[in-house]
Design an enzyme around this catalytic site. Structure first.
Site, PDB file in Angstrom:
ATOM      1  N   CYS A 119       0.881  -1.040  -0.066  1.00 40.73           N
ATOM      2  CA  CYS A 119      -0.083   0.121   0.049  1.00 40.73           C
ATOM      3  C   CYS A 119       0.961   1.318  -0.036  1.00 40.73           C
ATOM      4  O   CYS A 119       0.507   2.400  -0.286  1.00 40.73           O
ATOM      5  CB  CYS A 119      -1.042  -0.249   1.329  1.00 40.73           C
ATOM      6  SG  CYS A 119      -1.843  -1.409   1.141  1.00 40.73           S
ATOM      7  N   HIS A 252      -2.960   7.066   1.925  1.00 41.90           N
ATOM      8  CA  HIS A 252      -3.535   5.865   1.377  1.00 41.90           C
ATOM      9  C   HIS A 252      -4.980   5.610   2.104  1.00 41.90           C
ATOM     10  O   HIS A 252      -5.236   5.697   3.237  1.00 41.90           O
ATOM     11  CB  HIS A 252      -2.710   4.828   1.926  1.00 41.90           C
ATOM     12  CG  HIS A 252      -3.009   3.543   1.755  1.00 41.90           C
ATOM     13  ND1 HIS A 252      -3.792   3.068   0.664  1.00 41.90           N
ATOM     14  CD2 HIS A 252      -2.803   2.278   2.594  1.00 41.90           C
ATOM     15  CE1 HIS A 252      -4.041   1.824   0.912  1.00 41.90           C
ATOM     16  NE2 HIS A 252      -3.786   1.491   1.945  1.00 41.90           N
ATOM     17  N   ASN A 282     -10.208  -0.260   0.267  1.00 45.28           N
ATOM     18  CA  ASN A 282      -8.715  -0.176   0.050  1.00 45.28           C
ATOM     19  C   ASN A 282      -8.148  -1.015  -1.261  1.00 45.28           C
ATOM     20  O   ASN A 282      -8.162  -1.940  -1.357  1.00 45.28           O
ATOM     21  CB  ASN A 282      -8.254  -0.908   1.232  1.00 45.28           C
ATOM     22  CG  ASN A 282      -6.632  -1.066   1.455  1.00 45.28           C
ATOM     23  OD1 ASN A 282      -6.057  -0.585   0.405  1.00 45.28           O
ATOM     24  ND2 ASN A 282      -6.032  -1.445   2.695  1.00 45.28           N
TER      25      ASN A 282
HETATM   26  N1  ACO Z   1     -18.420  -8.043   9.937  1.00 45.63           N
HETATM   27  C1  ACO Z   1     -18.889  -8.316  11.191  1.00 45.63           C
HETATM   28  N2  ACO Z   1     -18.298  -8.292  12.259  1.00 45.63           N
HETATM   29  C2  ACO Z   1     -16.835  -8.630  11.838  1.00 45.63           C
HETATM   30  C3  ACO Z   1     -16.304  -8.400  10.851  1.00 45.63           C
HETATM   31  C4  ACO Z   1     -17.133  -8.099   9.568  1.00 45.63           C
HETATM   32  N3  ACO Z   1     -16.658  -7.930   8.490  1.00 45.63           N
HETATM   33  N4  ACO Z   1     -14.829  -8.604  11.034  1.00 45.63           N
HETATM   34  C5  ACO Z   1     -14.614  -8.633  12.009  1.00 45.63           C
HETATM   35  N5  ACO Z   1     -15.879  -8.786  12.987  1.00 45.63           N
HETATM   36  C6  ACO Z   1     -15.919  -8.733  14.265  1.00 45.63           C
HETATM   37  C7  ACO Z   1     -14.812  -9.752  14.865  1.00 45.63           C
HETATM   38  O1  ACO Z   1     -14.861 -11.077  14.951  1.00 45.63           O
HETATM   39  C8  ACO Z   1     -14.877  -9.196  16.420  1.00 45.63           C
HETATM   40  O2  ACO Z   1     -15.938  -9.880  17.051  1.00 45.63           O
HETATM   41  P1  ACO Z   1     -15.788 -10.350  18.396  1.00 45.63           P
HETATM   42  O3  ACO Z   1     -15.816  -9.306  19.359  1.00 45.63           O
HETATM   43  O4  ACO Z   1     -17.009 -11.261  18.675  1.00 45.63           O
HETATM   44  O5  ACO Z   1     -14.501 -11.228  18.488  1.00 45.63           O
HETATM   45  C9  ACO Z   1     -15.283  -7.810  16.199  1.00 45.63           C
HETATM   46  O6  ACO Z   1     -15.973  -7.503  14.940  1.00 45.63           O
HETATM   47  C10 ACO Z   1     -14.389  -6.825  16.436  1.00 45.63           C
HETATM   48  O7  ACO Z   1     -13.138  -7.002  15.631  1.00 45.63           O
HETATM   49  P2  ACO Z   1     -11.790  -6.477  15.614  1.00 45.63           P
HETATM   50  O8  ACO Z   1     -10.944  -7.020  14.785  1.00 45.63           O
HETATM   51  O9  ACO Z   1     -11.338  -5.998  16.976  1.00 45.63           O
HETATM   52  O10 ACO Z   1     -12.203  -5.066  15.031  1.00 45.63           O
HETATM   53  P3  ACO Z   1     -11.402  -3.699  14.661  1.00 45.63           P
HETATM   54  O11 ACO Z   1     -12.516  -2.572  15.253  1.00 45.63           O
HETATM   55  O12 ACO Z   1     -10.101  -3.711  15.188  1.00 45.63           O
HETATM   56  O13 ACO Z   1     -11.664  -3.485  13.121  1.00 45.63           O
HETATM   57  C11 ACO Z   1     -10.503  -3.504  11.184  1.00 45.63           C
HETATM   58  C12 ACO Z   1     -10.983  -4.203  12.203  1.00 45.63           C
HETATM   59  C13 ACO Z   1     -11.522  -2.666  10.385  1.00 45.63           C
HETATM   60  C14 ACO Z   1      -9.749  -4.674  10.280  1.00 45.63           C
HETATM   61  C15 ACO Z   1      -9.481  -2.587  11.917  1.00 45.63           C
HETATM   62  O14 ACO Z   1      -8.607  -3.271  12.756  1.00 45.63           O
HETATM   63  C16 ACO Z   1      -8.635  -1.868  10.925  1.00 45.63           C
HETATM   64  O15 ACO Z   1      -8.974  -1.116  10.212  1.00 45.63           O
HETATM   65  N6  ACO Z   1      -7.119  -2.170  10.931  1.00 45.63           N
HETATM   66  C17 ACO Z   1      -6.071  -1.770   9.934  1.00 45.63           C
HETATM   67  C18 ACO Z   1      -6.481  -2.479   8.669  1.00 45.63           C
HETATM   68  C19 ACO Z   1      -5.849  -1.796   7.373  1.00 45.63           C
HETATM   69  O16 ACO Z   1      -6.128  -0.609   7.130  1.00 45.63           O
HETATM   70  N7  ACO Z   1      -5.149  -2.620   6.593  1.00 45.63           N
HETATM   71  C20 ACO Z   1      -4.583  -2.106   5.302  1.00 45.63           C
HETATM   72  C21 ACO Z   1      -3.171  -1.799   5.684  1.00 45.63           C
HETATM   73  S1  ACO Z   1      -2.583  -1.593   3.982  1.00 45.63           S
HETATM   74  C22 ACO Z   1      -1.877  -2.815   3.102  1.00 45.63           C
HETATM   75  O17 ACO Z   1      -0.716  -2.840   3.290  1.00 45.63           O
HETATM   76  C23 ACO Z   1      -2.894  -3.917   2.303  1.00 45.63           C
END
Ligand code: ACO
Length: 325
Positions: A119, A252, A282
């Site tokens: 990214c 990004h 993304n």
């Molecule tokens: N739909 C519904 N529920 C979901 C989903 C979904 N798609 N995905 C996860 N959950 C649930 C999980 O199972 C968890 O449930 P639980 O509490 O019962 O265990 C709950 O939602 C919370 O999950 P978290 O992983 O804690 O959610 P978080 O608030 O951290 O959000 C996210 C997840 C959006 C991925 C966040 O961590 C994030 O944005 N991280 C950065 C990711 C990113 O930007 N990546 C790109 C980098 S660039 C590259 O190089 C590709």
């Protein structure tokens, strides 16, 4: 007299197949994977993404973005002496997607290579093109970010498959007596390979290991904000400028919450941040040039304004680049 590089045209392209969150929720439900529009919007800001059809590759998306950028710059393929494509979803193992794009564009003969920094790829590619223009190795570069991330998504993993989309963006970067690109700051730390990767590889005629994206979202989130802030500050220091000199942050487009946190750290209002993630999710290396082109074409950002581009991605890689449009 110092040689600078300056963006003279921008372009972008999204494949026609658009899936709203509701469309994706329905598709995933068919696989027994549960998610919701509310969850996706609240945690990421994403409302829709585009997926390329079978047989459409990163070079095809990049080609359309490149044509748009060339038209905006008033240039044609014969003017280009360097093509750099930032992609983590190349058409082939080799040759590079840049070579394939070069041939499709009819720019045969110029230097062409790919940059693989996930990214952060577009920031890396733009910094490399800037260096080559400054040294006189190139005069008119085409810098492209193009991805088909839909090909490496695990649609049984709701924590990742709702986040990504396909697309491309491009800029024409030309030698100039006035800036242009002011400074850049690039970094990588390979010890974080495990938190964001596609671990598979080709071996003996078949794929060995898992060829689908793996991400520890929370670990990525925690690292990303601090790294983006430090890269932005280092870039400003190199240019002898401060946050107050930035007209627009073009980050990004991974997640609205990362963008908000970064803006807060840089004491910038969200009114000064270009945000397009809701429209395409993304798109990895394509997201910065996609956002930039959208903002240029809508008149949101204007020639003469100062822009901070910044990205973070698998590797871990991160970087920022400051320019006058
Ligand atoms: N739909 C519904 N529920 C979901 C989903 C979904 N798609 N995905 C996860 N959950 C649930 C999980 O199972 C968890 O449930 P639980 O509490 O019962 O265990 C709950 O939602 C919370 O999950 P978290 O992983 O804690 O959610 P978080 O608030 O951290 O959000 C996210 C997840 C959006 C991925 C966040 O961590 C994030 O944005 N991280 C950065 C990711 C990113 O930007 N990546 C790109 C980098 S660039 C590259 O190089 C590709």
């Amino acid at each position: 007299m110092k040689r600078y590089s300056r963006i003279t045209g921008t372009g972008s392209f999204l494949p026609p197949r658009r899936l709203t969150n509701a469309d994706l929720v329905t598709e995933l439900a068919g696989r027994g994977v549960e998610t919701s529009d509310d969850w996706i919007v609240e945690r990421t800001g994403i409302r829709a993404r585009h997926f390329a059809s079978d047989g459409v590759f990163s070079s095809d998306l990049g080609l359309e973005a490149a044509k748009n950028a060339l038209a905006a710059a008033g240039r044609s393929a014969k003017d280009i002496d360097l093509i750099i494509v930032a992609t983590s979803t190349p058409d082939m193992v080799f040759p590079s997607t840049a070579c394939i794009l070069q041939n499709k564009l009819g720019a045969n003969g110029c230097a062409a290579f790919d940059v693989q920094a996930v990214c952060s790829g577009f920031v890396y590619a733009l910094a490399v093109a800037d260096s080559m223009i400054q040294t006189g190795a190139a005069n008119c570069a085409l810098v492209v970010g193009a991805e088909v991330f839909s090909r490496i998504l695990d649609f049984n993993d709701r924590t990742t498959c709702v986040l990504f989309g396909d697309g491309a963006g491009a800029v024409v970067l030309e030698a100039s007596k006035t800036p242009g690109i002011l400074a850049s700051d690039l970094h990588a730390d390979g010890k974080h390979v495990g938190i964001l990767c596609v671990p598979g590889h080709v071996s003996g005629g078949s794929i060995s290991g898992d060829p689908l994206l793996k991400m520890d979202g929370q670990a990525v989130f925690k690292l990303a904000v601090g790294l983006l802030e430090s890269a932005a500050r280092a870039t400003l220091a190199k240019a002898h400028l401060t946050e107050a000199d930035i007209d627009w942050l073009v980050p990004h487009q991974a997640n609205i919450r990362i963008m908000q946190s970064t803006a807060r750290k840089l004491k910038m209002s969200m009114d000064k941040v270009v945000v397009t993630v809701e429209h395409h999710g993304n798109t990895s290396a394509a997201s910065i040039p996609l956002a930039l082109d959208t903002a240029v074409r809508s008149g949101q950002v204007k020639v003469g304004e100062t822009l901070m581009l910044e990205g973070v991605g698998g590797g871990f890689t991160w970087g920022a680049l400051l320019l006058i449009l």
